[in-house]
Enzyme design. Structure first.
Site, PDB file in Angstrom:
ATOM      1  N   GLY A 275       0.900  -1.445  -0.123  1.00  0.00           N
ATOM      2  CA  GLY A 275       0.027   0.150   0.272  1.00  0.00           C
ATOM      3  C   GLY A 275       0.756   1.868  -0.283  1.00  0.00           C
ATOM      4  O   GLY A 275       0.271   1.602   0.944  1.00  0.00           O
ATOM      5  N   ALA A 276       1.832   1.394  -0.747  1.00  0.00           N
ATOM      6  CA  ALA A 276       2.806   2.270  -1.287  1.00  0.00           C
ATOM      7  C   ALA A 276       2.593   3.838  -1.821  1.00  0.00           C
ATOM      8  O   ALA A 276       3.190   4.660  -2.445  1.00  0.00           O
ATOM      9  CB  ALA A 276       4.280   2.071  -1.122  1.00  0.00           C
TER      10      ALA A 276
ATOM     11  N   GLY B 258      -1.335   7.444   0.438  1.00  0.00           N
ATOM     12  CA  GLY B 258      -1.529   8.117   1.747  1.00  0.00           C
ATOM     13  C   GLY B 258       0.433   7.753   2.201  1.00  0.00           C
ATOM     14  O   GLY B 258       0.767   8.239   1.787  1.00  0.00           O
TER      15      GLY B 258
ATOM     16  N   GLY C   3       1.854   4.811   3.534  1.00  0.00           N
ATOM     17  CA  GLY C   3       2.725   4.150   3.199  1.00  0.00           C
ATOM     18  C   GLY C   3       3.466   4.341   2.103  1.00  0.00           C
ATOM     19  O   GLY C   3       5.101   4.432   1.729  1.00  0.00           O
TER      20      GLY C   3
ATOM     21  N   SER D 111      -4.757  -0.138  13.548  1.00  0.00           N
ATOM     22  CA  SER D 111      -5.767   0.866  13.860  1.00  0.00           C
ATOM     23  C   SER D 111      -5.829   0.982  15.466  1.00  0.00           C
ATOM     24  O   SER D 111      -6.195  -0.055  15.828  1.00  0.00           O
ATOM     25  CB  SER D 111      -6.498   1.457  13.167  1.00  0.00           C
ATOM     26  OG  SER D 111      -7.247   2.357  13.486  1.00  0.00           O
TER      27      SER D 111
ATOM     28  N   TYR E 134     -14.618  -3.363   9.683  1.00  0.00           N
ATOM     29  CA  TYR E 134     -12.507  -1.984   9.529  1.00  0.00           C
ATOM     30  C   TYR E 134     -11.829  -2.685  10.447  1.00  0.00           C
ATOM     31  O   TYR E 134     -11.203  -2.704  11.002  1.00  0.00           O
ATOM     32  CB  TYR E 134     -12.680  -0.648   9.609  1.00  0.00           C
ATOM     33  CG  TYR E 134     -11.374   0.121   9.220  1.00  0.00           C
ATOM     34  CD1 TYR E 134     -10.282  -0.192   8.847  1.00  0.00           C
ATOM     35  CD2 TYR E 134     -11.265   0.298  10.513  1.00  0.00           C
ATOM     36  CE1 TYR E 134      -9.530   0.652   8.242  1.00  0.00           C
ATOM     37  CE2 TYR E 134     -10.205   1.000  10.540  1.00  0.00           C
ATOM     38  CZ  TYR E 134      -9.011   1.433   9.691  1.00  0.00           C
ATOM     39  OH  TYR E 134      -8.158   2.214   9.569  1.00  0.00           O
TER      40      TYR E 134
HETATM   41  N1  LIG Z   1      -5.453   6.943   7.498  1.00  0.00           N
HETATM   42  C1  LIG Z   1      -5.629   7.054   8.895  1.00  0.00           C
HETATM   43  O1  LIG Z   1      -6.019   8.257   9.435  1.00  0.00           O
HETATM   44  C2  LIG Z   1      -5.233   5.830   9.340  1.00  0.00           C
HETATM   45  C3  LIG Z   1      -5.528   5.386  10.837  1.00  0.00           C
HETATM   46  C4  LIG Z   1      -5.183   4.190  10.986  1.00  0.00           C
HETATM   47  C5  LIG Z   1      -4.753   3.326  10.821  1.00  0.00           C
HETATM   48  N2  LIG Z   1      -4.698   3.559   9.281  1.00  0.00           N
HETATM   49  C6  LIG Z   1      -3.963   2.351   8.303  1.00  0.00           C
HETATM   50  O2  LIG Z   1      -2.925   3.164   7.928  1.00  0.00           O
HETATM   51  C7  LIG Z   1      -2.707   1.874   5.938  1.00  0.00           C
HETATM   52  C8  LIG Z   1      -2.318   3.254   5.640  1.00  0.00           C
HETATM   53  O3  LIG Z   1      -4.152   3.793   5.273  1.00  0.00           O
HETATM   54  P1  LIG Z   1      -3.807   5.181   3.974  1.00  0.00           P
HETATM   55  O4  LIG Z   1      -4.927   5.403   5.135  1.00  0.00           O
HETATM   56  O5  LIG Z   1      -2.692   5.421   3.549  1.00  0.00           O
HETATM   57  O6  LIG Z   1      -4.675   4.666   3.580  1.00  0.00           O
HETATM   58  P2  LIG Z   1      -4.547   5.010   2.114  1.00  0.00           P
HETATM   59  O7  LIG Z   1      -5.212   6.549   1.043  1.00  0.00           O
HETATM   60  O8  LIG Z   1      -6.194   5.040   1.196  1.00  0.00           O
HETATM   61  O9  LIG Z   1      -3.540   4.010   1.403  1.00  0.00           O
HETATM   62  C9  LIG Z   1      -4.282   2.768   0.616  1.00  0.00           C
HETATM   63  C10 LIG Z   1      -2.851   1.881   0.677  1.00  0.00           C
HETATM   64  O10 LIG Z   1      -3.126  -0.125   0.171  1.00  0.00           O
HETATM   65  C11 LIG Z   1      -3.708   0.393  -1.222  1.00  0.00           C
HETATM   66  N3  LIG Z   1      -5.133  -0.929  -1.187  1.00  0.00           N
HETATM   67  C12 LIG Z   1      -5.947  -0.913  -1.162  1.00  0.00           C
HETATM   68  N4  LIG Z   1      -6.913  -1.468  -1.004  1.00  0.00           N
HETATM   69  C13 LIG Z   1      -5.717  -2.086  -1.850  1.00  0.00           C
HETATM   70  C14 LIG Z   1      -6.024  -3.618  -2.561  1.00  0.00           C
HETATM   71  N5  LIG Z   1      -7.088  -4.503  -2.607  1.00  0.00           N
HETATM   72  N6  LIG Z   1      -5.091  -4.815  -2.852  1.00  0.00           N
HETATM   73  C15 LIG Z   1      -3.742  -3.494  -3.263  1.00  0.00           C
HETATM   74  N7  LIG Z   1      -3.608  -2.567  -2.031  1.00  0.00           N
HETATM   75  C16 LIG Z   1      -4.476  -1.715  -1.671  1.00  0.00           C
HETATM   76  C17 LIG Z   1      -3.929   1.756  -1.333  1.00  0.00           C
HETATM   77  O11 LIG Z   1      -3.873   1.018  -3.190  1.00  0.00           O
HETATM   78  P3  LIG Z   1      -4.143   1.805  -4.595  1.00  0.00           P
HETATM   79  O12 LIG Z   1      -3.329   3.194  -4.487  1.00  0.00           O
HETATM   80  O13 LIG Z   1      -3.909   0.796  -5.389  1.00  0.00           O
HETATM   81  O14 LIG Z   1      -5.348   2.111  -4.171  1.00  0.00           O
HETATM   82  C18 LIG Z   1      -2.810   2.329  -1.299  1.00  0.00           C
HETATM   83  O15 LIG Z   1      -1.584   1.983  -1.725  1.00  0.00           O
HETATM   84  C19 LIG Z   1      -4.164   0.965   6.425  1.00  0.00           C
HETATM   85  O16 LIG Z   1      -3.503  -0.057   6.985  1.00  0.00           O
HETATM   86  C20 LIG Z   1      -5.074   2.469   7.660  1.00  0.00           C
HETATM   87  O17 LIG Z   1      -5.829   0.810   7.870  1.00  0.00           O
HETATM   88  C21 LIG Z   1      -4.734   4.674   8.649  1.00  0.00           C
END
Ligand SMILES: NC(=O)c1ccc[n+]([C@@H]2O[C@H](COP(=O)([O-])OP(=O)(O)OC[C@H]3O[C@@H](n4cnc5c(N)ncnc54)[C@H](OP(=O)(O)O)[C@@H]3O)[C@@H](O)[C@H]2O)c1
Length: 267
Positions: free
Chosen positions: A8-9, A12, A14, A139, A162
């Site tokens: 997931g790099a 966001g 990553g 999370s 989730y």
């Molecule tokens: N955002 C927050 O406030 C928050 C809070 C707590 C925990 N987290 C955790 O932090 C992590 C990163 O979250 P983020 O907010 O940075 O999310 P994000 O910006 O939505 O990015 C998600 C990443 O995961 C990839 N992904 C999603 N579905 C996928 C699939 N089916 N197969 C392969 N790759 C997939 C996406 O790929 P594509 O670019 O191809 O879509 C993207 O690279 C997650 O595990 C999330 O649960 C986030």
């Protein structure tokens, strides 16, 4: 040159972590679904003098997870850092209960089961990369797993799905840390930050409250900080060691999840 894989790099937090690791001299295998975003990130890292390779896989299919592990094996003989970060939020691309290609509830499949299988398939490479670290990006949103209805066929909500998948990652981390004791590999997990300004948060309709830089700081601490050397099985709330939901410390629940996950992934 030490090699890291960040799932997931392509978006966001990553994306920020991958760039930081590359700037610190790691060769970074960057994973995501979207090839354009993957290529753009690789270009950016190369332009800054770093080394990166994009590996595409949709983690909503276990066959793709296996394919990704094989692709990593073709890229490197050793992996010193694995960051299971890819995930979908409570709404994702569309609201409502969805299933993975294998018929599993989608958040459980992508956020947890894919990382479980990927980690197991990559363990030989991680063993070859010791001292090595595994970081599971979970999370603070955590809901106990209902072992009578893990796939949430009754009373589904995106938030519940989730939060269950995120607690499953924590149970897995503690279980893995136990199994890897004395191997030179540590496994830790964290809540990176609350409502970072990312696609997942915007899709869920929540107002962003923090930056991806804050979350990246927290992930980087577990990934590379000397203070964490040799420490394993921990849950961090952003930068602070903390306690997860009580189910994470229930050995019987962890064993049950492990057994179920081994069956579902055919390991
Ligand atoms: N955002 C927050 O406030 C928050 C809070 C707590 C925990 N987290 C955790 O932090 C992590 C990163 O979250 P983020 O907010 O940075 O999310 P994000 O910006 O939505 O990015 C998600 C990443 O995961 C990839 N992904 C999603 N579905 C996928 C699939 N089916 N197969 C392969 N790759 C997939 C996406 O790929 P594509 O670019 O191809 O879509 C993207 O690279 C997650 O595990 C999330 O649960 C986030």
């Amino acid at each position: 040159m030490k090699v890291a894989l960040v799932t997931g790099a392509t978006d966001g937090v990553g994306r920020v972590v991958a760039r930081r690791l590359a700037s610190q001299g790691w060769r970074v295998l960057v994973h995501g679904r979207n090839p354009e975003r993957g290529a753009a990130l690789v270009r950016e890292i190369h332009a800054a003098g770093g080394k990166a390779t994009f590996l595409q896989a949709d983690l909503a299919a276990l066959a793709e997870v296996r394919r990704l592990a094989d692709a990593v094996g073709r890229e490197t003989d050793s992996l010193s850092l694995l960051i299971n970060n890819a995930g979908i939020g409570s709404i994702g691309d569309a609201p409502g209960r969805r299933e993975s290609a294998d018929g599993h509830e989608l958040r459980f499949a992508v956020n947890y089961l894919a990382g479980f299988l990927l980690t197991h398939r990559l363990l030989p490479l991680v063993k070859a990369g010791t001292p090595a670290r595994i970081v599971n990006v979970s999370s603070a949103g955590q809901q106990p797993i209902d072992f009578d209805d893990v796939m949430l066929t009754r009373g589904y909500s995106g938030v519940r799905a989730y939060c269950q998948s995120k607690l499953a990652q924590i149970l897995f981390t503690i279980d893995l840390a136990d199994a890897l004791k004395g191997s030179g590999i540590t496994a830790n997990c964290l809540h990176p930050s609350t409502y970072m300004d990312t696609t997942m948060v915007r899709q869920s309709g929540n107002t962003p409250m923090s930056s991806v830089e804050t979350g990246a700081d927290a992930i980087m601490q577990l990934a590379v900080s000397p203070q964490l050397e040799g420490r394993s099985g921990l849950y961090f709330n952003v930068m602070t060691e903390s306690r997860a939901n009580a189910q994470a410390y229930d050995a019987a629940a962890r064993a049950r999840l492990r057994q179920l996950s081994l069956e579902l992934t055919g390991l």
